[in-house]
Design an enzyme around this catalytic site. Structure first.
Site, PDB file in Angstrom:
ATOM      1  N   LEU A  12      30.688  48.422  49.958  1.00  0.00           N
ATOM      2  CA  LEU A  12      32.046  48.719  50.429  1.00  0.00           C
ATOM      3  C   LEU A  12      32.809  47.503  50.947  1.00  0.00           C
ATOM      4  O   LEU A  12      33.418  47.532  52.003  1.00  0.00           O
ATOM      5  CB  LEU A  12      31.991  49.824  51.495  1.00  0.00           C
ATOM      6  N   MET A  15      36.955  45.690  47.232  1.00  0.00           N
ATOM      7  CA  MET A  15      37.021  46.339  45.902  1.00  0.00           C
ATOM      8  C   MET A  15      36.332  47.695  45.933  1.00  0.00           C
ATOM      9  O   MET A  15      36.849  48.681  45.411  1.00  0.00           O
ATOM     10  CB  MET A  15      36.363  45.454  44.837  1.00  0.00           C
ATOM     11  N   GLY A  16      35.160  47.742  46.551  1.00  0.00           N
ATOM     12  CA  GLY A  16      34.384  48.981  46.623  1.00  0.00           C
ATOM     13  C   GLY A  16      35.121  50.074  47.383  1.00  0.00           C
ATOM     14  O   GLY A  16      35.200  51.223  46.931  1.00  0.00           O
ATOM     15  N   ASN A  34      26.863  51.760  52.379  1.00  0.00           N
ATOM     16  CA  ASN A  34      26.865  50.304  52.489  1.00  0.00           C
ATOM     17  C   ASN A  34      25.750  49.892  53.435  1.00  0.00           C
ATOM     18  O   ASN A  34      25.474  50.614  54.393  1.00  0.00           O
ATOM     19  CB  ASN A  34      28.216  49.819  53.041  1.00  0.00           C
ATOM     20  N   ALA A  80      27.196  39.660  42.493  1.00  0.00           N
ATOM     21  CA  ALA A  80      26.374  39.539  41.280  1.00  0.00           C
ATOM     22  C   ALA A  80      25.055  38.826  41.569  1.00  0.00           C
ATOM     23  O   ALA A  80      24.932  38.102  42.548  1.00  0.00           O
ATOM     24  CB  ALA A  80      27.154  38.784  40.209  1.00  0.00           C
ATOM     25  N   SER A 132      38.957  45.143  36.463  1.00  0.00           N
ATOM     26  CA  SER A 132      39.973  44.128  36.742  1.00  0.00           C
ATOM     27  C   SER A 132      41.204  44.739  37.382  1.00  0.00           C
ATOM     28  O   SER A 132      41.592  45.854  37.069  1.00  0.00           O
ATOM     29  CB  SER A 132      40.393  43.405  35.471  1.00  0.00           C
ATOM     30  N   LYS A 187      34.786  41.408  30.121  1.00  0.00           N
ATOM     31  CA  LYS A 187      35.419  41.115  31.415  1.00  0.00           C
ATOM     32  C   LYS A 187      35.358  39.613  31.712  1.00  0.00           C
ATOM     33  O   LYS A 187      36.296  39.030  32.245  1.00  0.00           O
ATOM     34  CB  LYS A 187      34.720  41.918  32.537  1.00  0.00           C
ATOM     35  N   HIS A 190      38.013  38.023  29.669  1.00  0.00           N
ATOM     36  CA  HIS A 190      39.284  38.382  30.329  1.00  0.00           C
ATOM     37  C   HIS A 190      39.547  37.370  31.446  1.00  0.00           C
ATOM     38  O   HIS A 190      40.647  36.842  31.575  1.00  0.00           O
ATOM     39  CB  HIS A 190      39.188  39.800  30.895  1.00  0.00           C
ATOM     40  N   ASN A 191      38.533  37.075  32.244  1.00  0.00           N
ATOM     41  CA  ASN A 191      38.712  36.136  33.353  1.00  0.00           C
ATOM     42  C   ASN A 191      38.953  34.718  32.846  1.00  0.00           C
ATOM     43  O   ASN A 191      39.722  33.964  33.448  1.00  0.00           O
ATOM     44  CB  ASN A 191      37.489  36.164  34.278  1.00  0.00           C
ATOM     45  N   GLU A 194      42.435  34.581  31.900  1.00  0.00           N
ATOM     46  CA  GLU A 194      43.177  34.557  33.174  1.00  0.00           C
ATOM     47  C   GLU A 194      43.250  33.124  33.728  1.00  0.00           C
ATOM     48  O   GLU A 194      44.307  32.668  34.172  1.00  0.00           O
ATOM     49  CB  GLU A 194      42.450  35.473  34.155  1.00  0.00           C
TER      50      GLU A 194
END
Length: 485
Positions: A12, A15-16, A34, A80, A132, A187, A190-191, A194
């Site tokens: 949490l 983003m979470g 969490n 990650a 994203s 993804k 995508h980054n 970006e």
């Protein structure tokens, strides 16, 4: 809470929390957990304040897992690498066959493939899902890129279709990407795109400010106007906003007080490494990464500026008198043309990986799900989708008839901007390398014949000929030696 919830989310951070609240707001009761329990309480409090949303907090992993209806689906949003493995280990010990874990972090795709294999041995399903849109996207509608177990995707599809960004005419910004780690890979690229976009925008800013002498108010005006045309996008919109924001701690605009040192998390670097692994030219994305590395050498650059100043080299080499209106128009065109090259490189990388892994990725569908929610969302993606709709096997976006025409119409402006920057001593690595990419790609013959001749000279690597089939080797050294006698 007597009735089981529909889904769970562990992890949490911002983003979470935001994704959990988004899911709850769409009418899906959600359990959250969490490791640091204060975050659980904070999320529960937010759910109460944001409309008494059906979100339930748990302080221990067992009661969290057991609160979810079977087959259970749990999204994890943690850092990650090792933390993901640790979280999976903690949660999976309470999960049962047929349950599913979805990793929503920016994970290296091979880690996802390893975990999917490990999970299937335990009878669990696994998805690696790119998310994203940043904090705002997670809360109000992100772009979602799930890859891995198709069964797991089908089980959660109803939730994802509602939670994703909704774009009129093209639907929710989510699709089943493909097998294995394809969702994470897409993804990651995508980054990378970006990174390229942000670098190109920064170069447009530098040219307009340093050569064109535009004030922040004029920059705000220019970018706002650009956002009403072909460049309309999230990144152009926020750039216009940034130029309009005054400093709350001192006089002037805040952007001028921000230290010129760009951070990074690693997805851009992975993209460039993958491009090299697959022999795909991605110079725009690579130059954006190099620019971040150089920005990090702030202290060295301060010293270098002193050294070169003492040698008579000032910050701007030649002060040029320019027509502001013309320059703004030229830079807009250069930015658009460079952007086409950046996206072409990203799409080619995805296609090459898809072929290597047998993922069968649909490039037009990726352009569609990037039209909303995500950081690179732009009106321009509609054009990319149409290009792949016209020809799914398009070799390169540059040769699509529409894009080819647009690049040709803009190339004079593009060259003017790059030349102006070079003579002024302003580096535009993204725009310059995009132009070099275009110029190399459109030429039937390149000087690579000389490089291959050199390779054959010193390493007997052989060469092919333009006028007959086969592989040839010449004793260049002996012939050259004899001619010198």
């Amino acid at each position: 809470m007597a009735t089981p919830t529909r889904i769970g989310l562990a992890g949490l951070a911002v983003m979470g929390q935001n994704l959990a609240l988004n899911i709850a707001e769409k009418g899906f009761p959600i359990s959250v957990y969490n490791r640091t329990t204060s975050k659980v309480d904070e999320t529960v409090e937010r759910a109460k304040n944001e409309g008494n949303l059906p979100l339930y907090g748990f302080h221990d992993p067992e009661s969290f897992v057991l609160s979810i209806q079977k087959p259970r689906v749990i999204i994890i949003l943690v850092k990650a690498g090792a933390p993901v493995d640790q979280t999976i280990k903690t949660l999976s010990s309470y999960m049962e066959k047929g349950d599913c874990i979805i990793d929503g972090g920016n994970e290296w795709y091979e880690n996802t493939e390893r975990r999917e294999k490990e999970m299937s041995e335990l009878g669990l399903r696994y998805l690696g899902m790119g998310v994203s849109g940043g904090e705002e996207g997670a809360r109000n509608g992100p772009s979602l890129m799930p890859g891995g177990s198709f069964e797991a995707y089908k089980y959660i599809e109803d939730i994802l279709l509602k939670v994703a960004a909704q774009v009129p005419d093209s639907g929710p910004c989510v699709t089943y990407i493909g097998k294995g780690g394809s969702g994470n890979f897409v993804k990651m690229v995508h980054n990378g795109i970006e990174y390229g976009d942000m670098q190109l925008i920064a170069e447009a800013y530098d040219v307009l400010k340093s050569v064109g002498k535009l004030s922040n108010d004029e920059l705000h005006q220019a970018f706002s106007e650009w956002n009403n045309g072909e460049l309309q996008s999230f990144l152009i919109e926020i750039t216009a906003d940034i130029f309009g924001i005054k400093d709350d701690k001192a006089d002037g605009h805040l952007v001028d007080k921000v230290l010129d040192k760009t951070g990074m998390k690693g997805t851009g670097k992975w993209t460039v490494q993958q491009a090299a692994e697959l022999s795909i030219a991605a110079p725009t994305i690579a130059s954006s990464l190099d620019s971040r590395f150089l920005s990090g050498l702030k202290d060295e650059r301060v010293q270098a500026a002193k050294v070169f100043k003492s040698c008579g080299v000032s910050d701007i080499l030649v002060e040029q008198s320019v027509n502001k209106k013309q320059l703004i128009d030229d830079v807009r065109k250069a930015l658009y043309a460079s952007k086409i090259c950046s996206y072409a490189q990203g799409m080619n990388l995805i296609r090459a990986k898809s072929a290597e892994k047998g993922w069968d990725l649909k490039l037009g569908e990726l352009a569609r799900i990037w039209k909303g929610g995500c950081i690179i969302r732009a009106i321009f993606l509609d054009r990319i989708k149409q290009a792949y709709d016209r020809n799914a096997d398009l070799a390169n976006l540059l040769v699509d008839e529409e894009f080819a025409k647009e690049v040709v119409e803009r190339q004079s402006a593009w060259r003017r901007v790059v030349c102006l920057a070079i003579t002024s001593g302003i580096s535009t690595p993204g725009m310059s390398s995009s132009l070099a990419y275009f110029d190399s790609y459109r030429r039937e013959r390149l000087p690579a014949n000389l490089v291959q001749a050199q390779r054959d000279y010193f390493g007997a690597h052989t060469y092919e000929r333009t006028d007959m089939p086969g592989s040839f080797h010449t004793e260049w050294f002996k012939i050259a030696k004899q001619s010198k006698i």
